[in-house]
Design a protein around this motif. Structure first.
Motif, PDB file in Angstrom:
ATOM      1  N   LYS A 175       0.432  -1.356   0.323  1.00 32.44           N
ATOM      2  CA  LYS A 175       0.202  -0.402   0.026  1.00 32.44           C
ATOM      3  C   LYS A 175       0.830   1.098  -0.146  1.00 32.44           C
ATOM      4  CE  LYS A 175      -3.463  -2.394   2.422  1.00 32.44           C
ATOM      5  NZ  LYS A 175      -3.885  -3.554   1.990  1.00 32.44           N
ATOM      6  N   LEU A 176       1.903   0.949   0.111  1.00 31.60           N
ATOM      7  CA  LEU A 176       3.007   1.919   0.091  1.00 31.60           C
ATOM      8  C   LEU A 176       3.956   2.109  -0.784  1.00 31.60           C
ATOM      9  CD1 LEU A 176       3.626   2.108   3.958  1.00 31.60           C
ATOM     10  CD2 LEU A 176       2.451   3.928   2.994  1.00 31.60           C
ATOM     11  N   HIS A 179       6.247   4.993  -2.207  1.00 27.50           N
ATOM     12  CA  HIS A 179       6.833   5.702  -1.891  1.00 27.50           C
ATOM     13  C   HIS A 179       7.637   5.236  -1.515  1.00 27.50           C
ATOM     14  CE1 HIS A 179       3.637   8.773  -1.877  1.00 27.50           C
ATOM     15  NE2 HIS A 179       3.071   7.880  -0.129  1.00 27.50           N
ATOM     16  N   ARG A 250       6.991  10.625   3.779  1.00 31.78           N
ATOM     17  CA  ARG A 250       5.455  10.819   2.889  1.00 31.78           C
ATOM     18  C   ARG A 250       5.181   9.038   2.671  1.00 31.78           C
ATOM     19  NH1 ARG A 250       5.673  14.341  -1.276  1.00 31.78           N
ATOM     20  NH2 ARG A 250       8.170  15.282  -2.001  1.00 31.78           N
ATOM     21  N   ALA A 251       5.594   8.681   3.447  1.00 35.55           N
ATOM     22  CA  ALA A 251       5.523   7.404   3.932  1.00 35.55           C
ATOM     23  C   ALA A 251       5.330   7.305   5.499  1.00 35.55           C
ATOM     24  CB  ALA A 251       5.152   6.293   2.878  1.00 35.55           C
ATOM     25  N   LYS A 274       0.835   9.615   3.447  1.00 35.57           N
ATOM     26  CA  LYS A 274       0.733   8.879   3.666  1.00 35.57           C
ATOM     27  C   LYS A 274       0.819   7.514   5.066  1.00 35.57           C
ATOM     28  CE  LYS A 274      -1.773   4.361   1.394  1.00 35.57           C
ATOM     29  NZ  LYS A 274      -1.650   4.181  -0.296  1.00 35.57           N
ATOM     30  N   VAL A 276      -0.033   4.119   6.912  1.00 33.96           N
ATOM     31  CA  VAL A 276      -0.776   3.239   7.015  1.00 33.96           C
ATOM     32  C   VAL A 276      -0.662   2.246   8.977  1.00 33.96           C
ATOM     33  CG1 VAL A 276      -0.594   0.616   6.190  1.00 33.96           C
ATOM     34  CG2 VAL A 276      -0.499   2.759   4.556  1.00 33.96           C
ATOM     35  N   VAL A 297      -3.361  14.371   3.911  1.00 37.80           N
ATOM     36  CA  VAL A 297      -2.763  13.081   4.143  1.00 37.80           C
ATOM     37  C   VAL A 297      -3.871  11.728   3.993  1.00 37.80           C
ATOM     38  CG1 VAL A 297      -2.141  11.859   6.280  1.00 37.80           C
ATOM     39  CG2 VAL A 297      -1.381  13.561   5.880  1.00 37.80           C
ATOM     40  N   THR A 298      -3.545  10.397   3.693  1.00 36.55           N
ATOM     41  CA  THR A 298      -4.045   9.348   3.376  1.00 36.55           C
ATOM     42  C   THR A 298      -3.840   8.513   4.937  1.00 36.55           C
ATOM     43  OG1 THR A 298      -4.149   9.167   1.201  1.00 36.55           O
ATOM     44  CG2 THR A 298      -4.824   7.506   2.256  1.00 36.55           C
ATOM     45  N   GLN A 300      -5.171   4.846   6.043  1.00 33.03           N
ATOM     46  CA  GLN A 300      -5.484   3.372   5.827  1.00 33.03           C
ATOM     47  C   GLN A 300      -5.128   2.480   6.488  1.00 33.03           C
ATOM     48  OE1 GLN A 300      -4.409   3.008   1.331  1.00 33.03           O
ATOM     49  NE2 GLN A 300      -5.226   0.761   1.525  1.00 33.03           N
TER      50      GLN A 300
END
Length: 355
Positions: A175-176, A179, A250-251, A274, A276, A297-298, A300
């Motif tokens: 899911k990342l 990045h 970024r992740a 993002k 997670v 921002v996401t 998840q």
């Protein structure tokens, strides 16, 4: 058959001696070779999850978990017998005598989600070691041969964690992937974190900055190849993360999942980043809601992985010759001790029961 079961939540596991079951229908009987002791087992043992914000804890009893329960969802076993309804075409690449990893995240098998190959997301799960008997035993029944993945020579104790911590982190990292050219910040350097660190490298990622409150676990992460480590309790933890990343973050992969880690993870992200979430430690989120759209921002969640991803993971482990995470082998009779050690934060890597 000897097994160790949760007879009462928060009480010591009890030893049971019962007749070894015989497989019926499409079931497969295996002799357990290894069973990982996962942090999720602690939540089952304790009977629920802390939802934070003064809410009533999420009760596993109310969610259909019945006691006594044989836990253990990271299981490897030797195939002893197939049920009478198993056809040769059902067996895939496993036969009598083969050693396979058990995929435990089984659903109803009938709904649209299951038919699409995402049984781990089924609303009426039958997960082994959670809703059905698992691997804290010397024998175990698997519902169908398709849930047995041939190890093809991989060490059973080292491979057992791939059924949960492995496929959980593999699915989360996917899911990342966009990045992977920048450092990923990971919270938690326990079994999940060390697994994620090794998989990230094999999947082509630049690397990870590992965040953990335990100095021994930070040291283990450094030895496993982390780009850097940070103590989240440090007053300047946020500044350290920014400096060690060498650019915008970024992740973030949060393998702990409490109020402190999610807040620091959110704060360190740049615009468009993002987060997670995998960890189930518990509590409530503390984010300032306006900052979610302002930072774009996401956020998840990621819950284990599906059967296809588990096979992809084993293929990757063999193709890249991925070194296993540190494993401490314990006899089955030490199952309760292993849980207590994990609860106390005294485990580096993974404890694996070897009946």
């Amino acid at each position: 058959m000897k097994s160790f079961k949760v007879a009462d939540f928060k009480a010591p596991l009890q030893e049971f001696d019962e007749a070894t079951p015989q497989p019926s229908g499409t079931q497969v009987l295996i002799k357990v070779k290894a069973a990982g002791v996962c942090h999720s087992d602690l939540h089952i043992w304790e009977g629920g999850y802390d939802l934070g914000h003064g809410r009533k804890p999420l009760s596993l009893k109310d969610r259909g978990i019945n006691l006594p329960l044989t836990m253990g969802h990271e299981t490897v076993g030797e195939v002893l017998a197939f049920g009478p309804d198993v056809k040769s075409s059902d067996q895939g690449d496993v036969k009598i005598g083969d050693v396979g990893l058990v995929y435990p995240w089984i659903g109803c098998g009938k709904c649209a989600t299951c038919l699409a190959g995402d049984e781990n997301m089924c609303l009426t799960p039958r997960s082994l070691g959670v809703y059905c008997a698992g691997g804290y035993s010397d024998h175990m029944l698997v519902p169908h041969p398709r849930y047995l993945l041939n190890l093809k020579g991989l060490d059973p104790a080292s491979a057992a964690p791939y059924a949960c911590s492995g496929v959980t982190t593999y699915s989360a990292l996917k899911k990342l992937e966009q990045h992977f050219d920048t450092p990923i910040v990971m919270f938690g350097a326990g079994g999940l974190g060390l697994m994620a660190l090794s998989l990230l490298k094999a999947m082509g990622g630049k690397g990870a900055i590992m965040v953990d409150i335990d100095a021994k676990k930070r040291e283990a992460a450094e030895q496993a190849g982390a780009l850097a480590t940070v103590d989240p309790k440090a007053a300047d933890a946020l500044e350290q993360l920014a400096k060690k990343a060498g650019g915008p973050i970024r992740a973030v992969l949060d393998l702990v999942g409490n109020a402190a880690t999610t807040q620091l993870g959110f704060d360190c992200l740049t615009k468009g980043g993002k987060l997670v979430l995998v960890g189930l430690f518990g509590g409530g989120a503390t984010w300032a809601l306006p900052l979610i759209p302002i930072k774009a921002v996401t956020i998840q969640g990621s819950y284990v992985g599906n059967l296809r991803e588990t096979q992809e993971l084993l293929d990757l482990v063999r193709a890249k010759n991925i070194a296993p995470i540190p494993v401490t082998r314990q006899p089955l009779a030490k199952a309760n001790d292993a849980l207590v050690q994990l609860q106390q934060g005294a485990v580096v890597g993974r404890t694996v029961l070897t009946p």
